[in-house]
Design a protein around this motif. Structure first.
Motif, PDB file in Angstrom:
ATOM      1  N   LEU A 132      96.796  49.511  41.080  1.00 48.57           N
ATOM      2  CA  LEU A 132      95.388  49.860  40.888  1.00 48.57           C
ATOM      3  C   LEU A 132      94.836  50.585  42.107  1.00 48.57           C
ATOM      4  O   LEU A 132      94.210  51.644  41.976  1.00 48.57           O
ATOM      5  N   ILE A 133      95.082  50.047  43.302  1.00 49.00           N
ATOM      6  CA  ILE A 133      94.533  50.718  44.487  1.00 49.00           C
ATOM      7  C   ILE A 133      95.277  52.023  44.781  1.00 49.00           C
ATOM      8  O   ILE A 133      94.691  52.974  45.269  1.00 49.00           O
ATOM      9  N   ASP A 134      96.572  52.057  44.459  1.00 46.30           N
ATOM     10  CA  ASP A 134      97.302  53.317  44.635  1.00 46.30           C
ATOM     11  C   ASP A 134      96.815  54.370  43.646  1.00 46.30           C
ATOM     12  O   ASP A 134      96.644  55.539  44.008  1.00 46.30           O
ATOM     13  N   ASP A 135      96.561  53.971  42.401  1.00 43.23           N
ATOM     14  CA  ASP A 135      96.024  54.903  41.406  1.00 43.23           C
ATOM     15  C   ASP A 135      94.672  55.448  41.851  1.00 43.23           C
ATOM     16  O   ASP A 135      94.376  56.634  41.670  1.00 43.23           O
ATOM     17  N   TYR A 136      93.842  54.594  42.445  1.00 44.79           N
ATOM     18  CA  TYR A 136      92.546  55.028  42.969  1.00 44.79           C
ATOM     19  C   TYR A 136      92.757  56.177  43.971  1.00 44.79           C
ATOM     20  O   TYR A 136      92.066  57.201  43.933  1.00 44.79           O
ATOM     21  N   ALA A 137      93.731  56.010  44.867  1.00 43.12           N
ATOM     22  CA  ALA A 137      94.001  57.031  45.877  1.00 43.12           C
ATOM     23  C   ALA A 137      94.568  58.303  45.248  1.00 43.12           C
ATOM     24  O   ALA A 137      94.109  59.407  45.556  1.00 43.12           O
ATOM     25  N   TYR A 138      95.570  58.150  44.368  1.00 41.89           N
ATOM     26  CA  TYR A 138      96.179  59.325  43.734  1.00 41.89           C
ATOM     27  C   TYR A 138      95.132  60.155  42.989  1.00 41.89           C
ATOM     28  O   TYR A 138      95.071  61.376  43.136  1.00 41.89           O
ATOM     29  N   LEU A 139      94.344  59.484  42.162  1.00 43.74           N
ATOM     30  CA  LEU A 139      93.359  60.198  41.343  1.00 43.74           C
ATOM     31  C   LEU A 139      92.269  60.822  42.200  1.00 43.74           C
ATOM     32  O   LEU A 139      91.790  61.924  41.911  1.00 43.74           O
ATOM     33  N   GLY A 140      91.869  60.128  43.257  1.00 46.33           N
ATOM     34  CA  GLY A 140      90.878  60.692  44.176  1.00 46.33           C
ATOM     35  C   GLY A 140      91.394  61.936  44.870  1.00 46.33           C
ATOM     36  O   GLY A 140      90.694  62.943  44.975  1.00 46.33           O
ATOM     37  N   ASP A 141      92.649  61.877  45.339  1.00 44.90           N
ATOM     38  CA  ASP A 141      93.239  63.034  46.010  1.00 44.90           C
ATOM     39  C   ASP A 141      93.320  64.235  45.075  1.00 44.90           C
ATOM     40  O   ASP A 141      93.186  65.378  45.505  1.00 44.90           O
ATOM     41  N   GLU A 142      93.538  63.976  43.787  1.00 36.85           N
ATOM     42  CA  GLU A 142      93.644  65.050  42.799  1.00 36.85           C
ATOM     43  C   GLU A 142      92.296  65.434  42.193  1.00 36.85           C
ATOM     44  O   GLU A 142      92.228  66.293  41.311  1.00 36.85           O
ATOM     45  N   LYS A 143      91.219  64.783  42.653  1.00 39.86           N
ATOM     46  CA  LYS A 143      89.854  65.017  42.179  1.00 39.86           C
ATOM     47  C   LYS A 143      89.721  64.784  40.675  1.00 39.86           C
ATOM     48  O   LYS A 143      88.989  65.477  39.984  1.00 39.86           O
ATOM     49  N   LYS A 144      90.426  63.792  40.181  1.00 37.96           N
ATOM     50  CA  LYS A 144      90.341  63.402  38.770  1.00 37.96           C
ATOM     51  C   LYS A 144      89.340  62.250  38.667  1.00 37.96           C
ATOM     52  O   LYS A 144      89.702  61.096  38.445  1.00 37.96           O
ATOM     53  N   ILE A 145      88.076  62.601  38.844  1.00 37.19           N
ATOM     54  CA  ILE A 145      87.004  61.618  38.969  1.00 37.19           C
ATOM     55  C   ILE A 145      86.852  60.776  37.706  1.00 37.19           C
ATOM     56  O   ILE A 145      86.733  59.549  37.783  1.00 37.19           O
ATOM     57  N   THR A 146      86.853  61.387  36.543  1.00 37.12           N
ATOM     58  CA  THR A 146      86.670  60.635  35.300  1.00 37.12           C
ATOM     59  C   THR A 146      87.769  59.583  35.143  1.00 37.12           C
ATOM     60  O   THR A 146      87.484  58.430  34.825  1.00 37.12           O
ATOM     61  N   GLU A 147      89.013  59.977  35.401  1.00 42.86           N
ATOM     62  CA  GLU A 147      90.121  59.021  35.307  1.00 42.86           C
ATOM     63  C   GLU A 147      90.015  57.960  36.391  1.00 42.86           C
ATOM     64  O   GLU A 147      90.310  56.785  36.157  1.00 42.86           O
ATOM     65  N   GLN A 148      89.580  58.341  37.574  1.00 43.39           N
ATOM     66  CA  GLN A 148      89.420  57.394  38.670  1.00 43.39           C
ATOM     67  C   GLN A 148      88.371  56.339  38.315  1.00 43.39           C
ATOM     68  O   GLN A 148      88.556  55.157  38.580  1.00 43.39           O
TER      69      GLN A 148
END
Length: 145
Positions: A15-31
């Motif tokens: 969960l916390i890794d997904d938060y970082a991955y999605l944030g880095d990719e600017k996938k805000i809705t998914e984040q």
């Protein structure tokens, strides 16, 4: 330690890794799907409260605004310690976050050392972040070429 506890710890780490991955990719809705609808999110920088947001809709506005000002994100997660109590849990994690913004025609790299304190809940078959407090402990900025 039971297999169930180990599985939960893995799910929370993901969960916390997904938060970082999605944030880095600017996938805000998914984040934002990683949070409960009633999430609270606070940020402290050098001990001062600089952000206090409640609810996924408000977070989406804030995250999109912030993302629009950043050219590049790069996050590296470190330690993650959790305490699990049934369908709730708490966690502490540490991250190094790098952000590149443009200022006066130059790229500025800001390096953040962050400690997160989280509260998690298990809802609809998934772990979600219910509360996140980010303590930005060390902040360093410099112009890069």
């Amino acid at each position: 330690m039971t297999l169930e506890i180990l599985k939960t710890k893995e799910d929370l780490r993901n969960l916390i890794d997904d938060y970082a991955y999605l944030g880095d990719e600017k996938k805000i809705t998914e984040q934002l799907d990683l949070f409960t609808p009633d999430v609270t999110y606070k940020v402290f920088m050098n001990g001062a409260l600089v952000a206090d947001v409640s609810g996924r809709e408000n977070m989406e506005s804030d995250f999109n605004l912030h993302s629009s000002q950043v050219k590049t994100y790069f996050t590296l997660n470190g330690q993650h310690t959790t305490k699990i109590d049934g369908e709730t849990a708490t966690g502490v994690s540490f991250s190094q976050i790098k952000m590149i913004r443009e200022a006066d025609g130059k790229d500025v790299l800001t390096d953040y050392s962050v400690k997160y304190e989280d509260q998690y809940v298990f809802q609809n078959g998934k772990w979600r972040i219910k509360e996140r407090i980010g303590y930005f402990v060390i902040i360093e900025s410099r112009t890069i070429s």
